[in-house]
Write an enzyme that holds these catalytic residues in place. Structure first.
Site, PDB file in Angstrom:
ATOM      1  CG  LEU A  63      -7.712  92.603  12.533  1.00  0.00           C
ATOM      2  CD1 LEU A  63      -7.783  92.799  11.013  1.00  0.00           C
ATOM      3  CD2 LEU A  63      -9.105  92.598  13.141  1.00  0.00           C
ATOM      4  CG  ASP A  64      -8.040  86.175  15.695  1.00  0.00           C
ATOM      5  OD1 ASP A  64      -7.518  86.604  16.723  1.00  0.00           O
ATOM      6  OD2 ASP A  64      -9.213  85.765  15.631  1.00  0.00           O
ATOM      7  NE  ARG A  65       0.360  83.282  10.427  1.00  0.00           N
ATOM      8  CZ  ARG A  65       1.542  82.728  10.674  1.00  0.00           C
ATOM      9  NH1 ARG A  65       1.797  82.214  11.860  1.00  0.00           N
ATOM     10  NH2 ARG A  65       2.467  82.663   9.746  1.00  0.00           N
ATOM     11  CB  THR A  67      -9.138  88.096  11.120  1.00  0.00           C
ATOM     12  OG1 THR A  67      -9.699  87.023  11.871  1.00  0.00           O
ATOM     13  CG2 THR A  67     -10.211  89.131  10.836  1.00  0.00           C
ATOM     14  NE  ARG A 176     -11.914  82.414  14.645  1.00  0.00           N
ATOM     15  CZ  ARG A 176     -10.686  82.079  15.052  1.00  0.00           C
ATOM     16  NH1 ARG A 176      -9.855  83.017  15.514  1.00  0.00           N
ATOM     17  NH2 ARG A 176     -10.284  80.828  14.991  1.00  0.00           N
TER      18      ARG A 176
END
Length: 251
Positions: A63-65, A67, A176
């Site tokens: 996951l993105d930082r 998220t 996104r």
């Protein structure tokens, strides 16, 4: 936003794998020396006993930082191979929750635009930014509006909607990018929510009152909520409760 990044919330564990509920703002892997505590560091502490034997840590989904939500971790090479192949073959069903800007016209809708990494543009630019483009890799996401409401951001009433997102493919930033391309970017998205200069400003200055007026919330409001897959004939369902920041009145 302060998060207790040194305590990982385990939402499921069995002999071969476990799943944690990653808080927003926590990096999954170190990106450079001195980048601070990451989920990887927490997993090494959490699985110290397994690592002292023949165990290993293999992160199956990332996951993105900013998220939050479910991250699946295999504890052995055999489990890593099985889960990795299942993920590659799209045998996982992944479900996300997102607060988006505006009210989508339709209750259910989809986006199947291909996604690629955006070519470099005149500086300053965000090198990791993706875009919908025919030359990109196939991508598909299904959406459903769960709630529409108006909240106060930066002194004004703003229309926002809670959306359930189900990605069919797993491209970088897919949800996104698709939501932004549809005109409903994720609330708080510094890259796809308006101007990527907001992201560059955040990298340079950190979170400031001035940035809050432009972006509204410190971490974008996207959460990996549920994941289902088959594990040798048994249906596994993993659920990560949304953080307080995803609840109305807390963002």
């Amino acid at each position: 936003m302060d998060v207790d990044t040194r305590r990982l919330e385990v939402v499921h564990e069995q002999e071969e794998f476990l799943a944690v509920n990653k808080p927003a703002g926590l990096l999954v892997h170190p990106t450079k020396p001195g980048c601070g505590w990451t989920m990887w560091d927490g997993l090494r502490e959490l699985l110290a006993y397994e690592l002292s034997g023949d165990g290993q840590i293999s992160i199956i989904n990332r996951l993105d930082r900013e998220t939050s939500g479910l991250v699946l971790i295999a504890k052995s090479s055999a489990a890593s191979r099985s889960l990795g192949m299942a993920m590659l073959n799209r045998q996982f069903q992944k479900h996300y929750l997102a607060w988006v800007q505006g009210w989508p016209e339709q209750h259910t809708f989809s986006h199947s635009g291909a996604i690629r990494q955006r070519p470099p543009v005149p500086s300053p630019f965000v090198w990791l930014k993706r875009e919908v483009h025919p030359a990109g890799d196939e991508a598909a996401t299904h959406f459903e509006v769960l709630e529409r409401t108006v909240v106060d951001f930066a002194g004004a009433g703003r229309k926002v909607a809670l959306v359930h997102a189900r990605p069919v493919t797993g491209r970088t930033h897919q949800i996104r990018v698709h939501l932004s391309d549809l005109g409903h970017p994720v609330v708080g998205d510094k890259i796809y929510g308006g101007s990527e200069l907001h992201y560059l400003e955040f990298v340079e200055t950190g979170w400031t009152p001035a940035l809050a007026q432009k972006v509204w919330v410190e971490n974008h409001l996207l959460h990996a909520h549920r994941m289902t897959f088959d594990w040798f004939g048994k249906q596994i369902e993993l659920i990560a409760p949304p953080p307080l920041s995803m609840r109305l009145g807390n963002f």
